[in-house]
Design an enzyme around this catalytic site. Structure first.
Site, short mmCIF file in Angstrom:
data_model
loop_
_atom_site.label_atom_id
_atom_site.label_comp_id
_atom_site.label_asym_id
_atom_site.label_seq_id
_atom_site.Cartn_x
_atom_site.Cartn_y
_atom_site.Cartn_z
N GLY A 96 0.80 -1.23 0.00
CA GLY A 96 0.00 0.00 0.00
C GLY A 96 0.83 1.27 0.00
O GLY A 96 0.29 2.36 0.12
N ASP A 123 -6.15 -0.69 -17.36
CA ASP A 123 -6.42 0.01 -16.10
C ASP A 123 -5.63 1.32 -16.02
O ASP A 123 -5.87 2.13 -15.13
CB ASP A 123 -6.08 -0.88 -14.89
CG ASP A 123 -4.65 -1.41 -14.94
OD1 ASP A 123 -4.31 -2.05 -15.95
OD2 ASP A 123 -3.89 -1.17 -14.00
P1 AMP Z 1 0.06 0.15 -11.39
O1 AMP Z 1 1.22 -0.66 -11.86
O2 AMP Z 1 0.45 1.30 -10.50
O3 AMP Z 1 -0.86 0.56 -12.48
O4 AMP Z 1 -0.75 -0.80 -10.41
C1 AMP Z 1 -1.37 -1.99 -10.80
C2 AMP Z 1 -2.15 -2.55 -9.64
O5 AMP Z 1 -1.28 -2.93 -8.58
C3 AMP Z 1 -3.16 -1.61 -9.03
O6 AMP Z 1 -4.25 -2.38 -8.62
C4 AMP Z 1 -2.40 -1.04 -7.86
O7 AMP Z 1 -3.25 -0.53 -6.87
C5 AMP Z 1 -1.64 -2.25 -7.37
N1 AMP Z 1 -0.43 -1.89 -6.65
C6 AMP Z 1 0.71 -1.39 -7.16
N2 AMP Z 1 1.62 -1.17 -6.20
C7 AMP Z 1 1.06 -1.53 -5.02
C8 AMP Z 1 1.51 -1.54 -3.66
N3 AMP Z 1 2.73 -1.13 -3.31
N4 AMP Z 1 0.64 -1.97 -2.74
C9 AMP Z 1 -0.59 -2.40 -3.07
N5 AMP Z 1 -1.06 -2.41 -4.32
C10 AMP Z 1 -0.25 -1.99 -5.30
MG MG Z 2 -2.30 1.87 -12.55
#
Ligand code: AMP
Ligand code: MG
Length: 484
Positions: free
Chosen positions: A121, A248
């Site tokens: 998170g 996404d």
């Molecule tokens: P992103 O790569 O930022 O587009 O994230 C892809 C997914 O992974 C989304 O659902 C994010 O909320 C989740 N996510 C990415 N990093 C974290 C983290 N450190 N903790 C929890 N969820 C994460």
């Molecule tokens: Mg994202």
């Protein structure tokens, strides 16, 4: 200041109500004075840094704010994941800015939610600074983007490959609706929620479609597609590689979102990929239009039950629209490239002139930004003309002949080129140096100096030259990583 939250009114299947997890010792690391001035009234602008840090770390919740983590799904590298969602972000609420535009205020790195899966998170300072700088650079170049209001350090450590200082980014977006939001409800066959989402998207981003009755769904597809086309044309104009164009990370508003593994292309090569996880080159520079179309096809699929009752008929209608993507893209892309070489009107023969130039840049391994800047300067500087002619040979004379055949003078062509060809971009090498300095020194002056230069991308300032150079290996061994 009172926040509202129209998204929370859609129903509790759209999100999880959850507060940010407080952090130990929040401090404002970067603050976007200009953006804050466009959003807030003196009651916020007059707060001291400590008070701001409490708010923009998630420790203090503002009046009217109902923090939520949004539900969404998404295709990641082509594979469908039915539930992703905000695993480390909290939407605090919305604010109507001084131009009467509704903006989301979201914290990222503000603690776990039910969507976190195995993640902590949290967000590390490096990726937070990167997101802040990239958003500002894109905004200054005139490209639709989410922006950062603040980077707040947390006083806590996050564990990635190595221990890193933790941070929370405050993201300002026209909305956080994504193709993945629609996919979330389509996968659950929740047609009512899909219709609600369409109407919500229309009211926030395409209000002119409000009175289009049942046609509004196909028109929404068409409009979102147009904005994605415009966006990717803009990315290609400045050499931006998003790096993770999953559905996404594809907004309904047409803004660039999620600056995780993005990078700027140096040497022109459409196959350029920097992201360590993109082994197949799915999200390579030159593949971005095709991927945007692919993402629009996924968006179209979610709308099928709303477009027509008969599935086959819906597929025909939506398929037809999505198949128009390549031609619409090409048309806009050609106009954009024509402007980059100073042409106001596009003649059929210009296609060849443009593709010859790009072939030369690729063959001779020339830097994309520097080459276009040099072309512009060559119109008034004999020494620059000599340099670029040494690189591009007879192409220069074809180009000059073409310029002489248009009504506009060379001075006018040069002015046009100056509007579309940045003299400075957030080069990977400088970005990394700045981030390293921020982490090592625990203070933000390197980022502030970089931001100042990037704020005037079409005009050199006293310090611009320090950020224009290309590293010795021309970035060819550069790699980016997801900021997670
Ligand atoms: P992103 O790569 O930022 O587009 O994230 C892809 C997914 O992974 C989304 O659902 C994010 O909320 C989740 N996510 C990415 N990093 C974290 C983290 N450190 N903790 C929890 N969820 C994460
Ligand atoms: Mg994202």
């Amino acid at each position: 200041m009172k926040l509202t939250n129209s998204y929370a009114r859609l129903g509790d299947n759209f999100y999880e109500s959850i507060h940010p997890e407080p952090v130990k010792d929040p401090k404002i690391f970067l603050w976007n004075y200009k953006l804050a001035g466009e959003l807030f009234h003196p009651e916020i602008l007059g707060l001291n840094n400590q008070e701001l840090a409490q708010i923009f770390s998630g420790n203090t919740i503002l009046t009217g704010s109902e923090p939520i983590a949004l539900a969404y799904a998404g295709h990641q590298f082509g594979n469908f994941v039915p539930q992703l969602g905000d695993g480390r972000a909290h939407l605090l609420g919305e604010i109507v800015d001084h131009q009467n535009l509704r903006k989301d205020i979201q914290l990222k790195g503000s603690g776990p939610t039910s969507f976190s899966r195995n993640g902590d998170g949290r967000c590390a300072l490096g990726p937070a600074v990167r997101e802040f700088i990239m958003g500002e650079a894109m905004h200054a170049m005139g490209i639709p983007t989410t922006r950062s209001l603040a980077v707040t350090t947390t006083g806590e450590t996050v564990y990635r490959e190595t221990p890193q200082p933790g941070a929370v980014v405050t993201r300002i977006a026209s909305s956080h609706l994504r193709v993945g939001t629609f996919e979330y409800f389509a996968a659950r066959q929740n047609h009512r929620a899909l219709e609600q989402l369409c109407d919500y998207a229309i009211s926030r981003h395409y209000p002119e479609l409000r009175n289009e009755g049942d046609d509004r769904f196909i028109l929404l597809l068409e409009n979102v597609m147009e904005r994605q086309i415009d966006l990717v044309v803009e990315w290609l104009r400045v050499g931006f590689i998003h790096g993770v164009m999953n559905t996404d990370n594809t907004t309904i508003s047409g803004e660039t979102i999620d600056y995780g593994p993005c990078a700027m292309m140096g040497v022109y090569n459409p196959r350029t990929v920097f992201s360590s996880i993109d082994r197949q080159g799915r999200y390579a520079f030159g593949n971005q239009p095709a991927i945007a179309q692919w993402n629009m096809a996924r968006f179209a699929e979610t709308l099928l039950p709303l477009i027509a009752n008969d599935e086959k008929q819906a597929i025909d209608i939506a398929g037809q629209r999505v198949s128009e993507f390549p031609d619409r893209f090409k048309e806009k892309h050609h106009h954009m490239m024509a402007r980059k070489i100073g042409l106001t009107k596009l003649l059929p023969s210009d296609h060849e002139l443009i593709s010859e130039l790009l072939d030369l840049l690729e063959q001779k391994q020339l830097d994309y930004t520097i080459s276009f800047d040099r072309l512009r300067q060559s119109l008034s500087s004999p020494s620059e003309e000599k340099l670029i002619t040494a690189d591009l040979g007879s192409w220069i004379s074809s180009w000059k002949t073409r310029l002489q055949n248009q009504q506009e003078s060379e001075v006018e062509s040069q002015a046009l080129m100056q509007q579309v060809n940045p003299v400075v971009i957030p080069r990977n090498y400088h970005m990394e140096k700045v981030i390293r300095s921020c982490i090592e020194n625990g203070e933000s002056s390197a980022a502030e100096e970089f931001l100042e230069v990037l704020a005037s991308p079409y005009m050199a300032t006293d310090t611009t030259a320090q950020y224009q150079n290309v590293p010795d290996d021309a970035d060819l061994s550069y790699q980016t990583f997801c900021g997670t």
